[in-house]
Design a protein around this motif. Structure first.
Motif, PDB file in Angstrom:
ATOM      1  N   GLU A  44      26.359  52.457  34.314  1.00 33.61           N
ATOM      2  CA  GLU A  44      25.481  52.848  35.425  1.00 33.61           C
ATOM      3  C   GLU A  44      25.563  54.358  35.676  1.00 33.61           C
ATOM      4  OE1 GLU A  44      23.317  50.903  36.330  1.00 33.61           O
ATOM      5  OE2 GLU A  44      24.107  48.917  35.833  1.00 33.61           O
ATOM      6  N   GLN A  45      26.753  54.925  35.544  1.00 32.31           N
ATOM      7  CA  GLN A  45      26.883  56.381  35.743  1.00 32.31           C
ATOM      8  C   GLN A  45      26.203  57.151  34.613  1.00 32.31           C
ATOM      9  OE1 GLN A  45      31.193  56.540  36.283  1.00 32.31           O
ATOM     10  NE2 GLN A  45      30.883  57.132  38.416  1.00 32.31           N
ATOM     11  N   ARG A  46      26.260  56.595  33.426  1.00 35.35           N
ATOM     12  CA  ARG A  46      25.576  57.231  32.299  1.00 35.35           C
ATOM     13  C   ARG A  46      24.069  57.240  32.539  1.00 35.35           C
ATOM     14  NH1 ARG A  46      24.841  53.868  26.822  1.00 35.35           N
ATOM     15  NH2 ARG A  46      23.352  52.853  28.234  1.00 35.35           N
ATOM     16  N   ASP A  47      23.538  56.107  33.011  1.00 38.00           N
ATOM     17  CA  ASP A  47      22.096  55.961  33.148  1.00 38.00           C
ATOM     18  C   ASP A  47      21.553  56.568  34.440  1.00 38.00           C
ATOM     19  OD1 ASP A  47      22.367  54.690  30.783  1.00 38.00           O
ATOM     20  OD2 ASP A  47      21.970  52.667  31.544  1.00 38.00           O
ATOM     21  N   HIS A  48      22.441  56.863  35.376  1.00 35.16           N
ATOM     22  CA  HIS A  48      22.019  57.451  36.653  1.00 35.16           C
ATOM     23  C   HIS A  48      22.903  58.660  36.927  1.00 35.16           C
ATOM     24  CE1 HIS A  48      19.592  53.868  37.666  1.00 35.16           C
ATOM     25  NE2 HIS A  48      20.547  53.221  37.023  1.00 35.16           N
ATOM     26  N   PRO A  49      22.497  59.837  36.452  1.00 39.44           N
ATOM     27  CA  PRO A  49      23.346  61.022  36.603  1.00 39.44           C
ATOM     28  C   PRO A  49      23.766  61.273  38.055  1.00 39.44           C
ATOM     29  CG  PRO A  49      21.468  61.490  35.189  1.00 39.44           C
ATOM     30  CD  PRO A  49      21.261  60.103  35.722  1.00 39.44           C
ATOM     31  N   GLU A  50      22.927  60.825  39.006  1.00 38.50           N
ATOM     32  CA  GLU A  50      23.269  61.061  40.417  1.00 38.50           C
ATOM     33  C   GLU A  50      24.496  60.240  40.856  1.00 38.50           C
ATOM     34  OE1 GLU A  50      20.642  59.521  39.200  1.00 38.50           O
ATOM     35  OE2 GLU A  50      19.938  57.871  40.485  1.00 38.50           O
ATOM     36  N   TYR A  51      24.895  59.238  40.089  1.00 37.04           N
ATOM     37  CA  TYR A  51      26.090  58.441  40.423  1.00 37.04           C
ATOM     38  C   TYR A  51      27.371  59.080  39.879  1.00 37.04           C
ATOM     39  CZ  TYR A  51      22.807  54.468  41.111  1.00 37.04           C
ATOM     40  OH  TYR A  51      21.804  53.641  41.501  1.00 37.04           O
ATOM     41  N   ARG A  52      27.218  60.037  38.983  1.00 40.53           N
ATOM     42  CA  ARG A  52      28.410  60.570  38.319  1.00 40.53           C
ATOM     43  C   ARG A  52      29.278  61.330  39.311  1.00 40.53           C
ATOM     44  NH1 ARG A  52      25.208  62.840  33.054  1.00 40.53           N
ATOM     45  NH2 ARG A  52      24.284  60.822  32.500  1.00 40.53           N
ATOM     46  N   GLY A  53      30.580  61.151  39.182  1.00 41.69           N
ATOM     47  CA  GLY A  53      31.494  61.830  40.085  1.00 41.69           C
ATOM     48  C   GLY A  53      31.637  61.133  41.429  1.00 41.69           C
ATOM     49  N   HIS A  54      30.903  60.033  41.622  1.00 41.66           N
ATOM     50  CA  HIS A  54      30.996  59.292  42.882  1.00 41.66           C
ATOM     51  C   HIS A  54      31.572  57.900  42.614  1.00 41.66           C
ATOM     52  CE1 HIS A  54      28.700  62.356  44.912  1.00 41.66           C
ATOM     53  NE2 HIS A  54      27.781  62.297  43.966  1.00 41.66           N
ATOM     54  N   PRO A  55      32.238  57.315  43.617  1.00 42.61           N
ATOM     55  CA  PRO A  55      32.725  55.946  43.421  1.00 42.61           C
ATOM     56  C   PRO A  55      31.564  54.964  43.253  1.00 42.61           C
ATOM     57  CG  PRO A  55      33.352  56.819  45.603  1.00 42.61           C
ATOM     58  CD  PRO A  55      32.564  57.877  44.931  1.00 42.61           C
ATOM     59  N   VAL A  56      31.617  54.176  42.194  1.00 40.77           N
ATOM     60  CA  VAL A  56      30.580  53.175  41.918  1.00 40.77           C
ATOM     61  C   VAL A  56      31.267  51.819  41.792  1.00 40.77           C
ATOM     62  CG1 VAL A  56      28.911  52.376  40.187  1.00 40.77           C
ATOM     63  CG2 VAL A  56      29.040  54.813  40.760  1.00 40.77           C
ATOM     64  N   VAL A  57      30.704  50.838  42.493  1.00 43.42           N
ATOM     65  CA  VAL A  57      31.270  49.493  42.439  1.00 43.42           C
ATOM     66  C   VAL A  57      30.179  48.535  41.981  1.00 43.42           C
ATOM     67  CG1 VAL A  57      32.321  47.627  43.785  1.00 43.42           C
ATOM     68  CG2 VAL A  57      32.888  50.019  44.303  1.00 43.42           C
ATOM     69  N   VAL A  58      30.401  47.863  40.856  1.00 43.82           N
ATOM     70  CA  VAL A  58      29.431  46.887  40.360  1.00 43.82           C
ATOM     71  C   VAL A  58      29.987  45.503  40.651  1.00 43.82           C
ATOM     72  CG1 VAL A  58      28.189  46.034  38.330  1.00 43.82           C
ATOM     73  CG2 VAL A  58      28.765  48.472  38.505  1.00 43.82           C
ATOM     74  N   GLY A  59      29.177  44.682  41.336  1.00 46.80           N
ATOM     75  CA  GLY A  59      29.673  43.341  41.646  1.00 46.80           C
ATOM     76  C   GLY A  59      28.676  42.545  42.454  1.00 46.80           C
ATOM     77  N   GLY A  60      29.096  41.359  42.859  1.00 44.54           N
ATOM     78  CA  GLY A  60      28.253  40.489  43.670  1.00 44.54           C
ATOM     79  C   GLY A  60      28.136  41.039  45.076  1.00 44.54           C
ATOM     80  N   GLU A  61      27.241  40.434  45.842  1.00 39.62           N
ATOM     81  CA  GLU A  61      26.991  40.985  47.172  1.00 39.62           C
ATOM     82  C   GLU A  61      28.042  40.583  48.194  1.00 39.62           C
ATOM     83  OE1 GLU A  61      22.816  40.838  48.550  1.00 39.62           O
ATOM     84  OE2 GLU A  61      22.528  40.371  46.431  1.00 39.62           O
ATOM     85  N   ALA A  62      28.335  41.522  49.079  1.00 38.96           N
ATOM     86  CA  ALA A  62      29.383  41.312  50.072  1.00 38.96           C
ATOM     87  C   ALA A  62      29.088  40.115  50.976  1.00 38.96           C
ATOM     88  CB  ALA A  62      29.548  42.572  50.912  1.00 38.96           C
ATOM     89  N   ASP A  63      27.820  39.939  51.350  1.00 37.85           N
ATOM     90  CA  ASP A  63      27.513  38.875  52.305  1.00 37.85           C
ATOM     91  C   ASP A  63      27.455  37.504  51.627  1.00 37.85           C
ATOM     92  OD1 ASP A  63      25.246  39.397  50.906  1.00 37.85           O
ATOM     93  OD2 ASP A  63      23.887  39.151  52.607  1.00 37.85           O
ATOM     94  N   ARG A  64      27.608  37.477  50.304  1.00 32.48           N
ATOM     95  CA  ARG A  64      27.630  36.193  49.611  1.00 32.48           C
ATOM     96  C   ARG A  64      29.005  35.953  48.990  1.00 32.48           C
ATOM     97  NH1 ARG A  64      23.689  32.523  50.372  1.00 32.48           N
ATOM     98  NH2 ARG A  64      24.210  31.746  48.318  1.00 32.48           N
ATOM     99  N   ARG A  65      30.017  36.550  49.523  1.00 27.65           N
ATOM    100  CA  ARG A  65      31.377  36.423  49.018  1.00 27.65           C
ATOM    101  C   ARG A  65      31.449  36.841  47.554  1.00 27.65           C
ATOM    102  NH1 ARG A  65      33.467  30.682  50.824  1.00 27.65           N
ATOM    103  NH2 ARG A  65      35.397  31.628  50.169  1.00 27.65           N
ATOM    104  N   GLY A  66      30.642  37.831  47.209  1.00 30.73           N
ATOM    105  CA  GLY A  66      30.647  38.329  45.841  1.00 30.73           C
ATOM    106  C   GLY A  66      31.959  39.029  45.525  1.00 30.73           C
ATOM    107  N   VAL A  67      32.165  39.249  44.251  1.00 25.82           N
ATOM    108  CA  VAL A  67      33.416  39.807  43.770  1.00 25.82           C
ATOM    109  C   VAL A  67      33.114  41.054  42.936  1.00 25.82           C
ATOM    110  CG1 VAL A  67      35.352  39.338  42.220  1.00 25.82           C
ATOM    111  CG2 VAL A  67      34.565  37.575  43.784  1.00 25.82           C
ATOM    112  N   VAL A  68      33.998  42.046  42.998  1.00 22.46           N
ATOM    113  CA  VAL A  68      33.829  43.271  42.226  1.00 22.46           C
ATOM    114  C   VAL A  68      34.034  42.961  40.741  1.00 22.46           C
ATOM    115  CG1 VAL A  68      34.787  45.569  41.770  1.00 22.46           C
ATOM    116  CG2 VAL A  68      34.611  44.725  44.131  1.00 22.46           C
ATOM    117  N   ALA A  69      33.056  43.334  39.909  1.00 24.18           N
ATOM    118  CA  ALA A  69      33.199  43.154  38.462  1.00 24.18           C
ATOM    119  C   ALA A  69      33.873  44.387  37.861  1.00 24.18           C
ATOM    120  CB  ALA A  69      31.833  42.922  37.817  1.00 24.18           C
ATOM    121  N   THR A  70      33.414  45.571  38.239  1.00 22.48           N
ATOM    122  CA  THR A  70      34.029  46.816  37.759  1.00 22.48           C
ATOM    123  C   THR A  70      33.938  47.877  38.839  1.00 22.48           C
ATOM    124  OG1 THR A  70      33.029  46.377  35.594  1.00 22.48           O
ATOM    125  CG2 THR A  70      34.102  48.496  35.886  1.00 22.48           C
TER     126      THR A  70
END
Ligand SMILES: [Mg+2]
Length: 420
Positions: A44-70
């Motif tokens: 995601e950081q590679r494909d979205h330069p604006e995300y680089r250098g910032h914390p990125v969390v990929v995962g399920g949604e918080a309100d659905r008891r999702g879990v962080v994948a990476t």
């Protein structure tokens, strides 16, 4: 709101040989373990330069008891890590960029990486979307000594995908896997076959294969906190306490592992599993998870032109008891809903009065190449739907199209809630 950028992980490979004797040409076997660094977040950081250098969390949604994948490396200093509830990640790092996973995109990148590995050797065992073992025994003449070959692989992956990976080079699979994890990100660790026990001595016992929370607790109660202490402990007592598992742990603690690679042509099954952040008995969550896993398995089967007639459900309860249940059908399938309905049926007898689940897995085995359409007559109806889903996901990403059951209460882009 975004905080000041944190430096991105270094891309310079670290060669850590442990000792000057790190490469011994006489060693009979050389294995490389490759593990991509923060794979989903890095893509995601590679494909979205604006995300680089910032914390990125990929995962399920918080309100659905999702879990962080990476979690990206910028998110980790806040204590965010994979398998943590997304809601908890939000509390710890509210300014992170939260993204839903795009499994289709990640598996395309994965195929690209596996393609690069196959240009070095056909002996590649892919263990997950971002991890593989290579048996490079005897490749020296083509690619130079194993550490040099590992460096070349790392460079090619970086050049062709703009992603970093970490590699372990060792005389067996177990040591290579331990090594790749030691200098992440962009690490390259070579285990000296002559000082394997030195290499392992101070590592925590959790680094050993097959040591989960329960075994770790039991070993720690015996004072066996490090691999070195376990190695020095009498094997007979370990065997008495842990049976065959004890014997295996003792061998690993001495760096012994003669397991072979499982190669593509020998692949016997394809599966996906999810560990819940908190044990759950919520039937809705269990059902949504089953459908999600079935879709992931179905999509990967279709990508590889595979179909299997046995559907496997894996369950782990809160007390770590693990069961597998399987059902063999009269014809092979690669269809999401056939897989899902079978897994759903297999799950029913195990639901009940507050029974807590820790993990769910869905798999398909007993492969045959997909046959004539007539073979699929009974379950033919869903195939165009699966094909359409695959195509749309290929073009627009996983989040573009999900079955109604999987649509979350809040749409990912924050628009009006979808209805079922
Ligand atoms: Mg990884």
């Amino acid at each position: 709101m975004l905080t000041a950028p944190v430096p991105v992980p270094t891309t310079a490979p670290v060669i850590d040989c442990g000792s000057p004797l790190c490469y011994n040409a006489a060693v009979s076997r050389w294995i490389i373990h490759l593990d991509m660094d923060a794979f989903f977040a890095a893509i995601e950081q590679r494909d979205h330069p604006e995300y680089r250098g910032h914390p990125v969390v990929v995962g399920g949604e918080a309100d659905r008891r999702g879990v962080v994948a990476t979690a990206s490396y910028e998110a980790r200093p806040y204590g965010v890590h994979s398998a943590m509830p997304t809601a908890e990640a939000r509390r710890r790092c509210p300014h992170a960029i939260f993204l839903l996973p795009d499994h289709h995109k990640y598996s395309q990148v994965s195929r690209q990486i596996m393609g690069i590995l196959h240009t070095f050797t056909p002996l590649v065992e892919q263990v997950s979307v971002d991890e593989a073992f290579l048996d490079i025994t005897g490749c020296e003449r083509l690619f130079g000594p194993p550490p040099e070959m590992a460096r070349r692989i790392q460079e090619r992956v970086l050049q062709e995908t703009q992603l970093t990976c970490s590699l372990g080079v060792a005389p067996n699979r177990f040591l290579a896997k331990v090594a790749s994890d030691l200098r992440k990100p962009a690490g390259l660790v070579v285990v000296d076959p002559n000082s394997v026990e030195d290499f392992l001595r101070d590592l925590p016992i959790e680094k050993l294969w097959g040591v989960g929370e329960v075994t770790a607790g039991a070993l720690r109660r015996l004072g066996l906190t490090t691999v070195g202490r376990l190695a020095a402990y009498p094997r007979e007592i370990l065997e008495e306490r842990f049976g065959e598992h004890g014997r295996h742990l003792h061998a690993l603690a001495h760096g012994q592992d003669d397991s072979e690679l499982t190669l593509g042509a020998q692949r016997k099954s394809l599966s996906a599993e999810t560990t819940f952040a908190r044990d759950t008995s919520d039937p809705e969550l269990l059902d949504a998870t089953l459908l999600d896993l079935s879709e992931r398995v179905g999509q990967r089967l279709r990508e590889q032109a595979l179909a299997g007639s046995t559907i496997v459900l894996k369950l782990r309860f809160a007390d770590f008891r693990t069961l597998t249940r399987r059902e063999t059908r009269s014809e092979p399938t690669s269809e999401d809903l056939v897989i899902y309905h079978t897994a759903h049926r297999l799950l029913q007898p195990h639901l009940g009065a507050g029974r807590q689940f820790r993990l769910l897995g869905v798999g398909v085995s007993n492969f045959t190449a997909p046959g004539q359409p007539t073979l699929f007559a009974a379950s033919h109806r869903q195939r165009p739907v699966d094909a359409a889903l695959d195509q749309i996901r290929a073009k627009h990403g996983d989040a573009a199209l999900r079955r109604a059951r999987l649509v979350r209460k809040t749409a990912p882009d924050g628009k009006e809630p979808e209805t079922d």
